[in-house]
Design an enzyme around this catalytic site. Structure first.
Site, mmCIF file in Angstrom:
data_model
loop_
_atom_site.group_PDB
_atom_site.id
_atom_site.type_symbol
_atom_site.label_atom_id
_atom_site.label_comp_id
_atom_site.label_asym_id
_atom_site.label_seq_id
_atom_site.Cartn_x
_atom_site.Cartn_y
_atom_site.Cartn_z
ATOM 1 N N ILE B 107 0.892 -1.671 0.051
ATOM 2 C CA ILE B 107 0.097 0.146 -0.306
ATOM 3 C C ILE B 107 0.845 0.976 -0.072
ATOM 4 O O ILE B 107 0.386 2.488 -0.808
ATOM 5 C CB ILE B 107 -0.842 -0.055 1.287
ATOM 6 C CG1 ILE B 107 -1.257 -1.606 0.573
ATOM 7 C CG2 ILE B 107 -1.897 1.434 1.374
ATOM 8 C CD1 ILE B 107 -2.909 -1.837 0.380
ATOM 9 N N GLU B 219 -3.125 6.504 -17.225
ATOM 10 C CA GLU B 219 -2.689 7.639 -17.306
ATOM 11 C C GLU B 219 -1.732 8.047 -17.657
ATOM 12 O O GLU B 219 -0.266 6.886 -18.437
ATOM 13 C CB GLU B 219 -2.372 8.422 -15.597
ATOM 14 C CG GLU B 219 -1.277 7.227 -14.715
ATOM 15 C CD GLU B 219 -1.440 7.332 -13.170
ATOM 16 O OE1 GLU B 219 -2.433 7.987 -12.529
ATOM 17 O OE2 GLU B 219 -0.140 7.785 -12.383
ATOM 18 N N HIS B 258 1.233 11.250 -8.824
ATOM 19 C CA HIS B 258 2.027 10.234 -8.507
ATOM 20 C C HIS B 258 3.211 10.297 -9.378
ATOM 21 O O HIS B 258 4.264 10.587 -10.084
ATOM 22 C CB HIS B 258 1.228 9.018 -10.247
ATOM 23 C CG HIS B 258 0.033 8.521 -9.077
ATOM 24 N ND1 HIS B 258 -0.925 8.069 -9.790
ATOM 25 C CD2 HIS B 258 -0.486 8.421 -8.043
ATOM 26 C CE1 HIS B 258 -2.305 7.888 -8.874
ATOM 27 N NE2 HIS B 258 -1.986 7.970 -7.831
#
Lengths: 370, 304
Positions: B107, B219, B258
């Site tokens: 995660i 993306e 990101h």
């Protein structure tokens, strides 16, 4: 973090990679002193984090003091692809026989580092044919591989050994500084066959910065970006007048795309992270209030677990505290959406069921207010 | 290579079929504890937590161990989800893989590339699968949820969703669910430059499932979409694939949230991805809400 040329070159020097003699300044007074140190003729190079400087006139030769007085201020004012000149590097001119290309590059899809070399240097790597590419795992390049690459790009005599050394030094730098890219373009072959790094581009893995205090001095973030980072947000400032806020990088990018498709002009990309609480949204609004150009705020939050009412509370509080006085166009999916709408009924925050509706309203609303 | 769904769900007849035991590393942290509750509420069989210094305690009736090794010995779990801060991820992941974990859900965001690559190499040697880092996790709607995704967007069904973005995975899955396209699985690849499981690897894991179609949420940055498009052509995958790509309006050389979402030159640009997808006959939605429409068009009215 993308280093400027002179910063990349200071790393090169630290690793024993030869660079031309150069000095960096940020004003002409210092520049004049630097000019004396280097001696005419030299090259004036704008320091900015973007490619294509040469074509844009941000790198120019300078032969005498008159030329210097003209060109230094001109190059200081240059803007290339939206990037301003951060500093000016004066660098000794070099005579050389040939230009090569060399880089260590993190190949994301192959999930390993690659050495890329070419006998054609000085142009953007995308347009370079004859690329020699070798996969090198976590970045270590052994002598045999380096030698094989040197021969593949046609090097001969003492240049082979020079090149092997260069690759190994660049590899060491890449590993130790955790670079995603370390590029020397061009590498010059001097008349005696030795090699010199004429330009440098290094990108450090931002996520590894906690292990590299020594590189902090190169970190250049705007005051707002620094504030954003402290709150755990990511912020990219853009040119338009509608701030775009959301939770999750993909969702914010998606909102940015749709806003642009509808003729809106994004003022920033602000990702508040996966969660969305009263505090994070309040902090985001505080941050946006510092951007004077912003005429409206588009908010796209995918709640799910989070109750939208906690977010609605943040908007109401931001108006009460006079943090913001501009309209907010919000789409919040998640629990208790109806209750949130009721709460926001009399505020300048309008809530919509879909992001498309919120965007439409934002573009119309902001254009009306001029 | 280890089979994702065999580890995740198991085979019919097994005692723990659809109830595979899961360990939570970092179970007592703010984030880890909240999502442990959420996963338990969904029905995921959380059998142990690991927090050094808190061994012997319990959280939500789940026993906490000092080390992953102890947790694995006590429970036989092969799956671990890691919630520790990015700085500590490498050590936590090494510990898990050394203890025999075969499916690692990573995660944490902001894991250094070098650490992700190191763990990936170890995972390969141990025949283990890593999903992430910087992933929302994986959900098989109605059966198991290992991750931080909310439960509400997902509905059981016959569409596989692969996503490089967390919230967009929820958004797109929600849009699919509303249009009656339930999901057989929604898997978060992660938004980092280095993925434990790449888009292509994930695609190969789900292609053999009994599904009606695939949705790939991508993306800008990297060339995962371009490679997938080529892979679809090369392997003659004949079920409908629909894509979405976020970041068309993003400027070059700026990291869009990101770590992996950055364009260098044309490398990683949306145009490059859209044109490769076109060659593979994969339509690209302009917005998340368009995904189910394109899928319906591809399926010719057949619903998932």
């Amino acid at each position: 973090m993308r280093l400027l040329e002179y910063q990349a070159k200071s790393l090169f020097a630290e690793y024993g990679i030869r660079i031309p003699k150069g000095v960096t300044s940020t004003n002409i007074e210092q520049g004049r002193k630097d000019a004396k140190v280097i001696g005419f003729p030299f090259v004036i190079k704008a320091q900015m984090a973007v490619g294509g400087r040469g074509k844009a006139g941000a790198i120019q030769k300078c032969h005498n003091a008159d030329e210097f007085e003209l060109k230094y201020p001109e190059i200081m004012q240059k803007v290339v692809k939206g990037e301003k000149t951060k500093a000016i590097l004066l660098e000794q001119m070099q005579e050389y026989k040939k230009e090569l290309y060399l880089s260590m590059f993190l190949n994301r899809s192959k999930r390993c580092y690659t050495v890329i070399a070419s006998s054609e240097g000085g142009v953007e790597i995308e347009s370079v044919k004859n690329q020699v590419i070798r996969e090198v795992g976590l970045g270590h390049v052994d002598k045999n591989t380096a030698e094989e690459v040197a021969k593949s790009i046609g090097l001969k005599d003492n240049s082979i050994e020079e090149f092997v050394n260069l690759v190994q030094k660049l590899s060491k730098l890449t590993i130790e500084k955790e670079a995603e890219l370390a590029e020397i373009n061009p590498v010059a072959i001097l008349n005696d066959g030795t090699l010199l790094a004429l330009d440098g581009k290094v990108i450090i893995d931002d996520n590894a910065m906690f292990r590299h205090d020594e590189l902090r001095k190169f970190q250049e973030v705007s005051e707002l970006e620094e504030r954003a980072e402290k709150s755990g947000f990511s912020l990219v400032e853009l040119e338009g007048n509608i701030a775009v806020v959301g939770n999750g990088a993909g969702l914010v990018m998606s909102s940015l795309d749709m806003l642009s498709d509808h003729g809106g002009k994004p003022a920033c990309f602000l990702d508040v992270g996966g969660g969305a609480t009263t505090e994070t949204v309040y902090d985001a609004l505080t941050l946006i209030s510092k951007m004077k150009k912003v005429k409206g705020i588009l908010v796209n939050l995918y709640g799910g677990i989070v109750k939208t009412t906690t977010v609605a509370t943040a908007f109401i509080k931001a108006y009460e505290d006079k943090i913001i006085d501009i309209p907010v166009f919000a789409r919040m999916s998640g629990a208790e959406a109806d209750k949130s709408k009721e709460m926001l009924k009399d505020s300048r925050t309008k809530m919509f069921d879909t992001v498309e509706e919120a965007i439409n309203a934002a573009v119309i609303g902001v254009n009306k207010s001029g | 290579m280890a089979d994702l769904f065999e580890i995740l769900i198991g085979k019919e007849g097994e005692k723990d079929y659809k109830k595979k035991p899961v360990i939570v590393q970092g179970i007592t942290g703010k984030f880890g504890s909240f999502h442990t509750q959420q996963m338990i509420a969904y029905g995921t069989n959380i059998v142990a937590g690991v927090t050094p210094g808190k061994g012997g305690q319990q959280f939500e009736n789940v026993p906490i161990y000092e080390t992953v090794k102890e947790a694995v010995v006590a429970t036989g779990a092969k799956i671990s989800i890691i919630f520790v801060p990015a700085k500590f991820f490498r050590d936590a992941a090494i510990e898990a893989l050394e203890a025999g974990i075969k499916l690692l859900i990573a995660i944490p965001e902001h894991v250094p590339v070098r650490d992700a690559m190191t763990i990936l190499e170890l995972a390969k040697n141990k025949d283990a699968i890593m999903i992430g880092p910087n992933t929302p996790g994986i959900i098989v709607p109605g059966i198991i949820k290992i991750g931080i995704m909310p439960a509400t967007p997902f509905k059981p069904g016959r569409i596989a969703v692969l996503s490089r973005s967390g919230t967009l995975m929820y958004e797109v899955s929600h849009n699919l669910s509303v249009a009656n396209f339930g999901q057989s699985v929604s898997l978060g690849i992660g938004g980092d430059p280095i993925n434990g499981t790449t888009v292509i690897e994930a695609f190969d894991m789900i292609r053999k499932l009994d599904i009606d179609g695939v949705v790939v949420v991508g993306e800008i940055g990297g060339d995962a979409e371009e490679l997938l498009a080529q892979h679809i052509i090369d392997t003659k995958f004949d079920k409908p694939v629909v894509a979405y790509i976020a970041g068309r309006a993003a400027p070059k050389e700026k990291r869009m949230g990101h770590a992996g979402a950055i364009i260098y030159g044309t490398y990683g640009s949306a145009e490059s991805k859209v044109s490769m997808y076109a060659k593979a006959n994969v339509p690209v939605a302009k917005r998340p809400a368009e995904v189910p429409m394109l899928l319906a068009g591809k399926l010719g009215g057949k619903k998932g």
